[in-house]
Scaffold this active site. Structure first.
Site: not given
Length: 524
Positions: A349, A411, A505
């Site tokens: 991320s 995602d 995610h």
């Protein structure tokens, strides 16, 4: 996966030629009013005409009469929502993590352990969030800590990443031994002899935890060598916002120095705002780079006419440690200590964005000694960090290394910041893209549905969210007990029924993709 990432400058189009002068576009989201959002949606005024936008003369010339379009107001609506949700989300996260740790440390969900501990006067109250057994939401969603490497050296009980450059092994055999954690000859035949994805995805996952937890896993579970956990100061927010840790695979004569950045925390709306914001700064040959990520690493000022002043080569004087400079020196010391070691950089991320910018800054500052030791950059669920020029610059900086950008299905984060005429963000590296059943393919550019809102993908996204939930409930039956998901993970996946990109995610899917995925190599 291929050993070396191919040139990726084409994924965002050819680098734009720079004109004289610096460039920047800073959107002050705190100054954006509702009437401004309505104006951007209804009128065709150029973005640089608004009072909440700071743009250099060169950027104003480049943008010209280009209207805001839908992307800028949509982004500002999302940021306003995230700002309003900051304190409720923070309080909810603290309460939820306390409850989950209280239950976990007292025997689990059945509650019998809690009753028994009360009877023995040994009830555990998890007030110390820095304890080695305290886990964040990420740790509760996926509590796995063991590595599945499948190499003789590691299976023998010691950390060793000497297979750094072994890739694309043709494999046959039975996979039964992989899930038991044992490493027999048959197991070696099925698993590619490439520990880098396994180590990096697990390092990116545990980077969310506190220093004591990470140190315990690295030293006692992985049998590697924990070097340290580091906090980076953000001069614009006046707080430590950037966390990372460094480890080596051996205390002596290491073959790899691993730098792992912490990513976007699920309930930290400031992190999410950073991911989606559109503001960028021109750093000369490095191109246009996301301002929020630069601030996290140690940006000094938004000086579009002087990259050296904005992000100087030497660490600025002061009492606060800035992430880039602090980590650069730690990495330098470890590489000097281990002459045969290669540098591996990773993150999930937001951590993936920082992992991509870190080597680019090394190149900007002509740190040839460190770049010459760069072995791999592997990111997971990484947002975009710069324009086509940046992609080309990073590609050149990592040409002797491997840069893989792993994306799981829909995602949301790899699709932000959104691409727009005023912010032409692009992705670099080799995109290793996995679908819902962990079938992977290598792409030279963006993943499908690059801005996330393409209506052609709506049914597929929600169908995938349902499929992920069903798969999570039964995957363990075919893949082994390591893939049994608990209540926290299943509840998190239920969020995907509302917002599919959020559930996709989770670091858990990235770990599963690395372990179970089947990849079709990119055609060269």
């Amino acid at each position: 996966m291929v050993a070396v990432a191919e040139a990726a400058g084409t994924c965002g189009g050819p680098p734009k030629a720079k004109m004289a002068g610096g460039e920047k576009l800073i959107i002050r989201s705190d100054k954006v009013r509702l009437i401004d959002i309505l104006s951007m949606l209804l009128l065709r005024r150029p973005i640089t005409s608004y009072s909440f936008v700071e743009a250099s003369e060169q950027t104003t010339l480049d943008v010209g009469d280009e209207p805001c379009g839908i992307i800028v107001p949509l982004t500002e609506i999302i940021i306003k929502f995230l700002a309003a949700a900051y304190w409720p989300a923070k309080v909810f996260c603290i309460a939820l993590e306390f409850l989950l740790n209280f239950v976990a440390l007292n025997g689990g969900m059945l509650g019998l352990g809690i009753i028994w501990n009360i009877f023995k006067c040994k009830l555990v109250i998890p007030l110390n969030r820095q304890a080695p057994d305290f886990r964040t939401i990420i740790g509760m969603i996926d509590g796995r800590t063991e590595l599945k490497l499948g190499t003789p050296e590691v299976a023998g009980g010691g950390g060793d990443m000497r297979q750094l450059h072994v890739h694309d092994t043709v494999v046959f055999g039975e996979a039964a031994d992989l899930e038991s954690g044992e490493c027999t000859l048959a197991a070696l035949l099925v698993q590619q002899r490439d520990p880098i994805p396994e180590v990096t995805v697990m390092a990116a996952k545990i980077a969310y935890e506190n220093p004591a937890y990470i140190e315990n896993v690295v030293n006692n579970v992985w049998k590697f060598n924990f070097v340290g956990f580091y906090n980076g100061w953000n001069s614009f927010l006046n707080q430590d916002t950037t966390q990372a840790f460094v480890m080596t695979d051996r205390a002596k004569d290491a073959s790899a120095v691993v730098l792992a950045f912490r990513g976007t925390e699920p309930f930290n709306t400031k992190d999410w705002s950073t991911d989606v914001e559109l503001s960028w700064l021109g750093l000369g040959a490095m191109g246009h780079v996301h301002v929020g990520f630069l601030k996290a690493l140690g940006l000094q000022e938004v000086a579009e006419d002087n990259a050296e002043r904005a992000f100087p080569r030497k660490a600025p004087k002061g009492n606060k440690s800035l992430a880039y400079y602090q980590l650069r020196e730690v990495v330098r010391q470890q590489l000097d200590k281990h002459p045969a070691a290669r540098l591996v950089v990773t993150g999930h991320s937001l951590g993936g964005a920082l992992a991509a910018i870190f080597p680019a800054l090394l190149a900007l500052h002509e740190e040839k000694g460190l770049l010459g030791r760069l072995g791999a950059v592997l990111t997971y669920g990484q947002p975009r960090v710069g324009d086509g020029t940046f992609v080309g610059f990073l590609t050149a900086a990592t040409k002797a290394a491997r840069y893989d950008r792993v994306v799981y299905r829909y995602d949301f984060v790899p699709r932000v910041p959104f691409t727009a005429p005023v912010a032409r963000y692009s992705h670099g590296g080799t995109c290793v893209y996995y679908d819902g059943w962990y079938d992977g393919k290598e792409l030279a550019g963006d993943e499908p549905d690059p801005n996330y809102f393409d209506p052609r993908y709506v049914l597929s996204k929600y169908g995938n969210a349902v499929g992920d939930l069903l798969k999570a409930a039964f995957l363990w039956a075919s893949a082994g007990s390591d893939y049994r998901e608990g209540i926290c993970s299943l509840a998190y996946r239920c969020g995907g029924l509302i917002f599919p990109g959020f559930a996709s995610h989770s670091p858990r899917d990235y770990v599963d993709a690395v372990r179970l995925g089947r990849i079709t190599p990119k055609q060269i």
